[in-house]
Design an enzyme around this catalytic site. Structure first.
Site, PDB file in Angstrom:
ATOM      1  CG  HIS A  58      53.016   9.941  -9.292  1.00  0.00           C
ATOM      2  ND1 HIS A  58      53.749  10.495 -10.317  1.00  0.00           N
ATOM      3  CD2 HIS A  58      52.213   9.004  -9.880  1.00  0.00           C
ATOM      4  CE1 HIS A  58      53.428   9.923 -11.472  1.00  0.00           C
ATOM      5  NE2 HIS A  58      52.487   9.028 -11.239  1.00  0.00           N
ATOM      6  CE  LYS A  99      54.213   3.015 -20.834  1.00  0.00           C
ATOM      7  NZ  LYS A  99      53.777   3.646 -19.552  1.00  0.00           N
ATOM      8  NE  ARG A 115      45.648  10.143 -13.359  1.00  0.00           N
ATOM      9  CZ  ARG A 115      46.619   9.845 -14.198  1.00  0.00           C
ATOM     10  NH1 ARG A 115      47.442  10.783 -14.581  1.00  0.00           N
ATOM     11  NH2 ARG A 115      46.762   8.629 -14.672  1.00  0.00           N
ATOM     12  CB  SER A 167      54.507  11.328 -15.899  1.00  0.00           C
ATOM     13  OG  SER A 167      54.419  10.825 -14.595  1.00  0.00           O
TER      14      SER A 167
HETATM   15  N1  COD Z   1      46.560  11.823  -8.882  1.00  0.00           N
HETATM   16  C1  COD Z   1      46.362  10.596  -8.352  1.00  0.00           C
HETATM   17  N2  COD Z   1      46.924   9.456  -8.843  1.00  0.00           N
HETATM   18  C2  COD Z   1      47.731   9.596  -9.894  1.00  0.00           C
HETATM   19  C3  COD Z   1      48.014  10.846 -10.496  1.00  0.00           C
HETATM   20  C4  COD Z   1      47.377  12.002  -9.952  1.00  0.00           C
HETATM   21  N3  COD Z   1      47.540  13.212 -10.484  1.00  0.00           N
HETATM   22  N4  COD Z   1      48.857  10.645 -11.538  1.00  0.00           N
HETATM   23  C5  COD Z   1      49.078   9.311 -11.593  1.00  0.00           C
HETATM   24  N5  COD Z   1      48.420   8.680 -10.608  1.00  0.00           N
HETATM   25  C6  COD Z   1      48.378   7.250 -10.301  1.00  0.00           C
HETATM   26  C7  COD Z   1      48.021   6.394 -11.514  1.00  0.00           C
HETATM   27  O1  COD Z   1      46.624   6.321 -11.688  1.00  0.00           O
HETATM   28  C8  COD Z   1      48.607   5.075 -11.086  1.00  0.00           C
HETATM   29  O2  COD Z   1      47.747   4.418 -10.179  1.00  0.00           O
HETATM   30  C9  COD Z   1      49.876   5.473 -10.327  1.00  0.00           C
HETATM   31  O3  COD Z   1      49.684   6.829  -9.958  1.00  0.00           O
HETATM   32  C10 COD Z   1      51.165   5.331 -11.119  1.00  0.00           C
HETATM   33  O4  COD Z   1      51.017   5.960 -12.369  1.00  0.00           O
HETATM   34  P1  COD Z   1      52.103   5.786 -13.515  1.00  0.00           P
HETATM   35  O5  COD Z   1      51.503   6.336 -14.761  1.00  0.00           O
HETATM   36  O6  COD Z   1      53.409   6.349 -13.071  1.00  0.00           O
HETATM   37  O7  COD Z   1      52.318   4.202 -13.601  1.00  0.00           O
HETATM   38  P2  COD Z   1      51.674   3.130 -14.575  1.00  0.00           P
HETATM   39  O8  COD Z   1      50.192   3.214 -14.567  1.00  0.00           O
HETATM   40  O9  COD Z   1      52.379   3.226 -15.886  1.00  0.00           O
HETATM   41  O10 COD Z   1      52.109   1.747 -13.834  1.00  0.00           O
HETATM   42  C11 COD Z   1      51.788   0.531 -14.415  1.00  0.00           C
HETATM   43  C12 COD Z   1      52.461  -0.643 -13.675  1.00  0.00           C
HETATM   44  C13 COD Z   1      53.964  -0.464 -13.646  1.00  0.00           C
HETATM   45  C14 COD Z   1      51.956  -0.690 -12.251  1.00  0.00           C
HETATM   46  C15 COD Z   1      52.034  -1.940 -14.428  1.00  0.00           C
HETATM   47  O11 COD Z   1      52.386  -1.815 -15.784  1.00  0.00           O
HETATM   48  C16 COD Z   1      52.687  -3.183 -13.859  1.00  0.00           C
HETATM   49  O12 COD Z   1      52.379  -3.611 -12.761  1.00  0.00           O
HETATM   50  N6  COD Z   1      53.611  -3.798 -14.633  1.00  0.00           N
HETATM   51  C17 COD Z   1      54.344  -4.992 -14.231  1.00  0.00           C
HETATM   52  C18 COD Z   1      53.920  -6.212 -15.051  1.00  0.00           C
HETATM   53  C19 COD Z   1      52.644  -6.797 -14.474  1.00  0.00           C
HETATM   54  O13 COD Z   1      52.618  -7.310 -13.376  1.00  0.00           O
HETATM   55  N7  COD Z   1      51.547  -6.726 -15.268  1.00  0.00           N
HETATM   56  C20 COD Z   1      50.264  -7.218 -14.841  1.00  0.00           C
HETATM   57  C21 COD Z   1      49.447  -6.156 -14.093  1.00  0.00           C
HETATM   58  S1  COD Z   1      49.020  -4.769 -15.147  1.00  0.00           S
END
Ligand code: COD
Length: 163
Positions: free
Chosen positions: A18, A42, A91, A129
Site C-alpha cells: 500500500h 466486516k 497485484r 494485509s
Molecule cells: N501492491 C499493490 N497494491 C496493493 C497491494 C500490493 N501489495 N496490496 C493491496 N493493494 C491495493 C488493492 O488492490 C486495493 O486497490 C488497495 O490497495 C486497497 O486494498 P485493501 O484490501 O486495503 O482495500 P479494499 O479492496 O478492501 O477496499 C475496498 C473499498 C473500501 C475501496 C470498497 O469496498 C469501497 O469503496 N467501499 C465503499 C462503498 C462503495 O462505494 N461501494 C461501491 C464501490 S465497490
C-alpha cells in the site's frame, strides 16, 4: 486546478505494498487522500482509529498525503473531497475482476469519476494485509512487509491474544 486523488481501502493494516502505491501516486497527483472505510459488514482486526494512526505515522514524511476515513459510498465521499480520481493497486489477475466491477459501478454512479490503476511493485506482488496477519499470528518476522509502526502494533495485539 490541483489534482486530488483518493486512495480508498480497508488498510487492515497498511502494508509496504500500500505504501508503495501511496508514495508513487504522490508523484502523479498534487494531493492524495488515503481514505479508510468504516465497514459495518466486516469485522476488522484493527479499529479505524488504529488504522488511521498507523497510516499517519507511516506517511508522515510524505508532504502531499492526507489520511482520513469515510462512511458510505465512495463516490459521495469523493464529492465531499472535490476529488475526481480513485487510485487502486493491482497485484495479480485475481484483483482484476473485483477492480473492474468496482470501477464500473463507480463510473455508473458518477460518470465524472475515473479510476487510476497502478501495477504493484514486483517485490510486493504477493503482499496483502491478510497474509501479513496470518504470518504475525505465529509471531514470525514481518519486517520488510509492513512499516515499523505496524510491526509493533501487530506484535502487541498478538502477544495479548496469545497470553
Ligand atoms: N501492491 C499493490 N497494491 C496493493 C497491494 C500490493 N501489495 N496490496 C493491496 N493493494 C491495493 C488493492 O488492490 C486495493 O486497490 C488497495 O490497495 C486497497 O486494498 P485493501 O484490501 O486495503 O482495500 P479494499 O479492496 O478492501 O477496499 C475496498 C473499498 C473500501 C475501496 C470498497 O469496498 C469501497 O469503496 N467501499 C465503499 C462503498 C462503495 O462505494 N461501494 C461501491 C464501490 S465497490
Amino acid at each position: 486546478m490541483a489534482s486530488i486523488a483518493v486512495y480508498p481501502g480497508s488498510f487492515d493494516p497498511v502494508t509496504n505494498g500500500h505504501l508503495d502505491i501511496i508514495e508513487r501516486s504522490g508523484k502523479v497527483f498534487d494531493h492524495v487522500v488515503v481514505a479508510v472505510l468504516h465497514n459495518r459488514s466486516k469485522t476488522p482486526f484493527f479499529s479505524v482509529d488504529e488504522r488511521v494512526a498507523m497510516l499517519e505515522e507511516a506517511t508522515n514524511t510524505m508532504g502531499n498525503v492526507e489520511i482520513d476515513s469515510f462512511h458510505g459510498l465512495l463516490v459521495d465521499y469523493m464529492k465531499e473531497k472535490e476529488a475526481r480520481t480513485i487510485v487502486r493497486g493491482l497485484r495479480a489477475v485475481s484483483d482484476f475482476e473485483y477492480e473492474m466491477q468496482a470501477a464500473s459501478i463507480n463510473r455508473k454512479l458518477n460518470p465524472d469519476i475515473e479510476t487510476f490503476f497502478m501495477m504493484t511493485n514486483n517485490q510486493y506482488s504477493y503482499l496483502s494485509s491478510s497474509i501479513v496477519k496470518e504470518v504475525a499470528k505465529y509471531e514470525a518476522n514481518v519486517s520488510g512487509l509492513v512499516p515499523t509502526v505496524v510491526e509493533k502494533e501487530l506484535l502487541k495485539k498478538f502477544a495479548n491474544e496469545n497470553r
